[in-house]
Structure formats: structure tokens, C-alpha cells
Design a protein around this motif. Sequence first.
Motif, PDB file in Angstrom:
ATOM      1  N   GLY A  18       0.855  -1.287  -0.041  1.00  0.00           N
ATOM      2  CA  GLY A  18       0.005   0.065   0.057  1.00  0.00           C
ATOM      3  C   GLY A  18       0.976   1.259   0.160  1.00  0.00           C
ATOM      4  N   GLY A  19       0.994   1.777  -1.232  1.00  0.00           N
ATOM      5  CA  GLY A  19       1.829   3.055  -1.317  1.00  0.00           C
ATOM      6  C   GLY A  19       3.260   2.994  -1.616  1.00  0.00           C
ATOM      7  N   PHE A  20       3.707   1.754  -2.087  1.00  0.00           N
ATOM      8  CA  PHE A  20       5.086   1.536  -2.366  1.00  0.00           C
ATOM      9  C   PHE A  20       5.528   1.539  -3.755  1.00  0.00           C
ATOM     10  CE2 PHE A  20       4.441  -0.296   1.769  1.00  0.00           C
ATOM     11  CZ  PHE A  20       5.264   0.447   2.626  1.00  0.00           C
ATOM     12  N   ARG A  21       6.486   2.234  -4.203  1.00  0.00           N
ATOM     13  CA  ARG A  21       6.969   2.317  -5.616  1.00  0.00           C
ATOM     14  C   ARG A  21       8.451   2.346  -5.703  1.00  0.00           C
ATOM     15  NH1 ARG A  21       7.820   7.704  -7.703  1.00  0.00           N
ATOM     16  NH2 ARG A  21       7.797   9.288  -5.913  1.00  0.00           N
ATOM     17  N   ASP A  22       9.306   2.681  -4.743  1.00  0.00           N
ATOM     18  CA  ASP A  22      10.838   2.998  -4.944  1.00  0.00           C
ATOM     19  C   ASP A  22      11.429   2.381  -3.732  1.00  0.00           C
ATOM     20  OD1 ASP A  22      10.287   4.866  -3.064  1.00  0.00           O
ATOM     21  OD2 ASP A  22      10.104   6.532  -4.361  1.00  0.00           O
ATOM     22  N   GLY A  23      12.820   2.849  -3.889  1.00  0.00           N
ATOM     23  CA  GLY A  23      13.727   2.307  -2.638  1.00  0.00           C
ATOM     24  C   GLY A  23      13.623   3.379  -1.495  1.00  0.00           C
ATOM     25  N   ARG A  24      13.034   4.241  -1.671  1.00  0.00           N
ATOM     26  CA  ARG A  24      12.852   4.996  -0.419  1.00  0.00           C
ATOM     27  C   ARG A  24      11.641   4.616   0.384  1.00  0.00           C
ATOM     28  NH1 ARG A  24      11.785  10.743  -2.809  1.00  0.00           N
ATOM     29  NH2 ARG A  24      10.581   9.408  -4.026  1.00  0.00           N
ATOM     30  N   GLY A  25      10.814   4.072  -0.248  1.00  0.00           N
ATOM     31  CA  GLY A  25       9.741   3.352   0.409  1.00  0.00           C
ATOM     32  C   GLY A  25      10.199   2.121   0.987  1.00  0.00           C
ATOM     33  N   ALA A  82      12.374   0.079   8.201  1.00  0.00           N
ATOM     34  CA  ALA A  82      12.578   0.898   9.518  1.00  0.00           C
ATOM     35  C   ALA A  82      11.343   0.728  10.303  1.00  0.00           C
ATOM     36  CB  ALA A  82      12.718   2.476   8.967  1.00  0.00           C
ATOM     37  N   LEU A  83      10.113   0.626   9.648  1.00  0.00           N
ATOM     38  CA  LEU A  83       8.996   0.167  10.404  1.00  0.00           C
ATOM     39  C   LEU A  83       8.672  -1.314  10.995  1.00  0.00           C
ATOM     40  CD1 LEU A  83       6.498   2.564   8.583  1.00  0.00           C
ATOM     41  CD2 LEU A  83       7.374   3.109  11.034  1.00  0.00           C
ATOM     42  N   GLY A  84       9.644  -1.973  10.542  1.00  0.00           N
ATOM     43  CA  GLY A  84       9.716  -3.506  11.067  1.00  0.00           C
ATOM     44  C   GLY A  84       9.271  -4.388   9.737  1.00  0.00           C
ATOM     45  N   ALA A  85       9.193  -3.944   8.736  1.00  0.00           N
ATOM     46  CA  ALA A  85       8.792  -4.933   7.739  1.00  0.00           C
ATOM     47  C   ALA A  85      10.084  -5.789   7.246  1.00  0.00           C
ATOM     48  CB  ALA A  85       8.124  -4.264   6.517  1.00  0.00           C
ATOM     49  N   ALA A  86       9.721  -7.086   6.649  1.00  0.00           N
ATOM     50  CA  ALA A  86      10.818  -7.867   6.083  1.00  0.00           C
ATOM     51  C   ALA A  86      10.902  -7.455   4.505  1.00  0.00           C
ATOM     52  CB  ALA A  86      10.524  -9.361   6.256  1.00  0.00           C
ATOM     53  N   GLY A  87       9.773  -6.669   4.169  1.00  0.00           N
ATOM     54  CA  GLY A  87       9.932  -6.278   2.630  1.00  0.00           C
ATOM     55  C   GLY A  87       8.818  -5.425   2.190  1.00  0.00           C
ATOM     56  N   ILE A  88       8.669  -5.329   0.845  1.00  0.00           N
ATOM     57  CA  ILE A  88       7.556  -4.631   0.440  1.00  0.00           C
ATOM     58  C   ILE A  88       6.710  -5.302  -0.601  1.00  0.00           C
ATOM     59  CG2 ILE A  88       8.114  -2.366   1.292  1.00  0.00           C
ATOM     60  CD1 ILE A  88       9.083  -1.773  -1.706  1.00  0.00           C
TER      61      ILE A  88
END
Length: 354
Positions: free
Chosen positions: A174-181, A187-193
Amino acid sequence: MSGPAFRTALTDLTGARHPLVQTGMGWVAGPRLVSATAAAGALGILGSATMTTGQLRNAVREVRGRTDQPFGVNLRADAGDARERVRIIVDEGVKVASFALAPSRELIAELKDAGVVVIPSVGARRHAEKVAAWGADAVLVQGGEGGGHTGDVATSVLLPQVVDAVGIPVIAAGGFRDGRGLVAALALGAAGIAMGTRFLLTSDSTVPDAVKARYLAADVRDITVTTAVDGLPHRMLRSELVAGLERAGRPAALLRAVRHAASFREVSGVSWARMVRDGLALRRGKDLTWSQVLLAANTPMMLKSALVDGDPRGGVMAAGQVAGVINDLPSCQELVDRIMAEASRTLERLRPSA
């Protein structure tokens, strides 16, 4: 082809080189897109909900013939033939099974016993807690920015809430498209996008060019959430059709739903009896009225009109809000390389200077 920039629980679990997932979009995530994604080092997911079981088996074999990299299959847990599709996944040696709705404890156990990684998709903390307790290996959590059926809690709020609640890897969508995301999610604890719209808008996607052009022309204000298509909150591009559906009212929508249910039965090969059973399961699983169950028959065929037949006026275009800031059509390899390179640069920029 770039090497892995970093290793996460997601890459360890699935064998993908990068902590990126291409979601299992119906009509979009077919063998061409999935194999291109997998070859680029991300985890491609076949969207099987719009395939017959025979088409699913053929699609799995086609992906396998195009790449030796791991990939997955997305299933509807409430489908009447879900167990048959699970058997195909096991028989064909698919690495990952993802689910659009929470699978039963029994389905999770059957897949795990066969060595398949199980990753349900959820939109709320309580659902993540449930599937984690049932043995899911990881969970994909989609915030309200995501396309298609969606909730109303932003990813930036929902993601850390789920990370704190479960002890399994969490994939952010939800809301991801690039390396910054990617870096922000980690940083929020995810293992990936996981990304749907961003992979839909690649040169490897089979979505017709005229429809891709509609996505690329959109800004963030051109993406809306409506219940007019199937009675559930559905994020998509604004269009003349969506506006017309919202004006038409419930009686016209129900009549249209019956027609589309008949069309989907012809395309999918699903019997009326199975469609009724699936509707009953959907009604129980989402606590829907019969009106909403009937309206849900709209979704597959209205998406097909745009995403397969290339008719943006006669179909609907599911879209995450991120579509409003995407302006190009890279290949999957170019996209993945770009994301990972930007993620590395972002991490370097954040590192304190000596």
C-alpha cells in the motif's frame, strides 16, 4: 543483474534475492509478468482467482519454463475449489502460496506439510494475529493506500501495529514504488514490500497500452475509493464509468451484477452451483448482505474489460494511490535494479558521517 543489497527474513523465507513482492493481481499477474519479476530477483505471484484449475497448472508450468527462480501463487481461500488449487501448488512444487482471504488452519497445515511457504494477505491486526496463530509463515499487510479492495487505515499506522502484534515476518503493501519506500518499510519493522500498481505499470505487464496510458496520466486526486462496483470499498481510477455506477443506484447495479456473473461463469468455467457455494463462503467470511454478494460478481468481468480487453470506458481500473506518482514503464529488471540501488543510496545517506 544486480546482487542482493541486503538480506531480510523475507528473502530467507522465500529464496528471492530481493525483499520485493509483486502481488497476485487477477488478469494482470500472469506467466509473463511473474516470470519477469522472478528473473529480476523479486518474488512474483501468479493471480489464480481468474484462472480455471487447468489454466493455473499451465501457468505454473509456463513460469517454470521461463525461470528457475522462486515464485508463488495467490488463491482465494473461500473458493469452492481451493483445496484442488492447493493440490496443484503442491504437485507442481510452487515455493509460496499467498491468500487474498485468511485460509483455514487445515489449508495452512496441508501446505506447510508439503514445504510450501504460506503468506496470507490481511488488512487488520486481528486478522494477522489469527493467521499467525494458525501457523502462517509470514503475513502481507495492506494499508488503505493499496489498490483493489482496501481498508481505511494507512500503511504507516497499520504496519507497525501488525509488526508489534505477531512474531512472523510482515510484508508491507500500500503506497510503495521505490527504494525510499523500501527503506521506510524496513525501518517500521517490515521484512520487505509488496507492490501491485508499480508492477502493473511495467513493460512486462500485459495490460494494454491504452489502459497503461490512463494510469500514467492520473494524479493522486484521480484515484478514488468506491463501493459502487461490488458493494465493498474498492480503490480505483476515477472514470466516467465509475461516476455512472455511483449515480445509477442499487437496483441497476444488481441487474448488472447478474449479467456479469453469467459472463464470469462462461470465462472461468465455474458452475452456477460452485458460484453459489463461493457466494455463501464470501457472505460468511465478510459478513455481507446477499445484495453485496451479488454485486461482488461485478468485479472480475469489469476488471477484465479494462485490464485484458483494453476498454477503459467499459471497465474499471483498480489502482493504488501510488499510481498518481508513477510516470514510466520500466521492465521488471530495470524496476527492481532501480529500487534496490535507491534503497542502498538512501541507507548510505542516513548513515551518520564520521
